[in-house]
Design a protein around this motif. Structure first.
Motif, mmCIF file in Angstrom:
data_model
loop_
_atom_site.group_PDB
_atom_site.id
_atom_site.type_symbol
_atom_site.label_atom_id
_atom_site.label_comp_id
_atom_site.label_asym_id
_atom_site.label_seq_id
_atom_site.Cartn_x
_atom_site.Cartn_y
_atom_site.Cartn_z
ATOM 1 N N LEU A 27 -31.426 80.547 43.374
ATOM 2 C CA LEU A 27 -30.274 79.717 43.028
ATOM 3 C C LEU A 27 -29.084 80.177 43.848
ATOM 4 C CD1 LEU A 27 -28.720 77.653 41.308
ATOM 5 C CD2 LEU A 27 -28.437 79.460 39.588
ATOM 6 N N VAL A 28 -28.566 79.274 44.679
ATOM 7 C CA VAL A 28 -27.359 79.548 45.452
ATOM 8 C C VAL A 28 -26.216 78.844 44.732
ATOM 9 C CG1 VAL A 28 -26.233 79.377 47.699
ATOM 10 C CG2 VAL A 28 -28.716 79.679 47.578
ATOM 11 N N GLU A 29 -25.409 79.648 44.025
ATOM 12 C CA GLU A 29 -24.326 79.095 43.215
ATOM 13 C C GLU A 29 -23.167 78.594 44.097
ATOM 14 O OE1 GLU A 29 -23.350 82.301 40.494
ATOM 15 O OE2 GLU A 29 -24.780 81.520 39.035
ATOM 16 N N PRO A 30 -22.280 77.766 43.533
ATOM 17 C CA PRO A 30 -21.107 77.336 44.297
ATOM 18 C C PRO A 30 -20.366 78.556 44.853
ATOM 19 C CG PRO A 30 -21.252 76.099 42.253
ATOM 20 C CD PRO A 30 -22.302 77.187 42.181
ATOM 21 N N GLY A 31 -20.044 78.501 46.140
ATOM 22 C CA GLY A 31 -19.378 79.626 46.793
ATOM 23 C C GLY A 31 -20.332 80.639 47.385
ATOM 24 N N GLY A 32 -21.641 80.547 47.062
ATOM 25 C CA GLY A 32 -22.664 81.397 47.650
ATOM 26 C C GLY A 32 -23.253 80.725 48.882
ATOM 27 N N GLU A 33 -24.011 81.498 49.664
ATOM 28 C CA GLU A 33 -24.579 80.938 50.887
ATOM 29 C C GLU A 33 -25.990 81.457 51.127
ATOM 30 O OE1 GLU A 33 -23.721 80.630 55.709
ATOM 31 O OE2 GLU A 33 -22.483 81.969 54.484
ATOM 32 N N LEU A 34 -26.873 80.562 51.551
ATOM 33 C CA LEU A 34 -28.183 80.901 52.080
ATOM 34 C C LEU A 34 -28.097 80.673 53.578
ATOM 35 C CD1 LEU A 34 -31.215 81.579 51.931
ATOM 36 C CD2 LEU A 34 -31.629 79.146 51.469
ATOM 37 N N ARG A 35 -28.341 81.715 54.359
ATOM 38 C CA ARG A 35 -28.261 81.648 55.821
ATOM 39 C C ARG A 35 -29.668 81.852 56.374
ATOM 40 N NH1 ARG A 35 -23.749 85.487 57.709
ATOM 41 N NH2 ARG A 35 -22.492 84.018 56.509
ATOM 42 N N ILE A 36 -30.169 80.857 57.120
ATOM 43 C CA ILE A 36 -31.546 80.870 57.608
ATOM 44 C C ILE A 36 -31.540 80.937 59.133
ATOM 45 C CG2 ILE A 36 -33.751 79.662 57.618
ATOM 46 C CD1 ILE A 36 -32.686 78.101 55.123
ATOM 47 N N TYR A 37 -32.111 82.019 59.675
ATOM 48 C CA TYR A 37 -32.182 82.203 61.125
ATOM 49 C C TYR A 37 -33.537 81.771 61.668
ATOM 50 C CZ TYR A 37 -27.788 84.736 61.291
ATOM 51 O OH TYR A 37 -26.455 85.070 61.225
ATOM 52 N N ALA A 38 -33.556 81.493 62.970
ATOM 53 C CA ALA A 38 -34.797 81.140 63.666
ATOM 54 C C ALA A 38 -35.820 82.247 63.478
ATOM 55 C CB ALA A 38 -34.523 80.925 65.153
#
Length: 167
Positions: A27-38
């Motif tokens: 769960l990525v809450e408001p203000g959180g971030e999921l960062r996905i790299y190659a």
């Protein structure tokens, strides 16, 4: 369940693998971030395992998505495409994206490719392609109670062997 709280970032770097099993959830809450790299891998092992985006999801390169689960996008989500967003599923009709009620998944001027999966829409939801944006849709089912695809100034939208059901 893993919760990415406001101000926090979950980074999937090159060569990393995220595995979610037995209906588990990120769960990525408001203000959180999921960062996905190659070069990373997201393996949602079963159809009820999810990555639930209420905050930001930043795509920085192609990643593998071999499992059966899905991304779901809530109101307030923000998709940031620093690279093309290429998502290949496990077969036409097998959900890999759900856009929740009263929400849009906004590609903006970026490029999205959806192949071999399904996008489900809850009421009043849509996939939005903005000015200069591109969408390439292959062997994908789009179904539910939303608008479907809303294109405003899109550069190109190509759909091949796709089904649009109930939209």
């Amino acid at each position: 369940q893993i919760v990415v709280e406001s101000g926090a970032t979950l980074t999937l770097g090159q060569g990393s693998r995220l595995s979610v099993k037995q209906g588990g959830k990120i769960l990525v809450e408001p203000g959180g971030e999921l960062r996905i790299y190659a070069g990373s891998m997201i393996d949602l092992k079963d159809p009820e395992s999810t990555i639930h985006i209420q905050g930001w999801m930043t795509v920085k390169g192609d990643f593998e998505f071999p499992g059966y689960g899905f991304f779901q996008f809530d109101p307030g989500n923000r998709l940031v495409l620093e690279s093309d967003f290429n998502l290949e599923g496990r077969g036409k009709g097998k959900r890999f994206i759900r856009i929740n009620e009263d929400e849009q998944l906004d590609v903006g001027g970026g490029k999205i490719t959806l192949r071999n999966g399904a996008v489900s829409y809850l009421e009043d939801s849509h996939l939005s392609i903005g000015a200069g944006g591109e969408a390439f849709l292959w062997f994908t089912e789009f179904s539910g109670r939303g608008t479907g695809i809303l294109a405003q100034g899109a550069r190109e939208i190509t759909a091949r062997d796709c089904d649009f059901l109930g939209l």
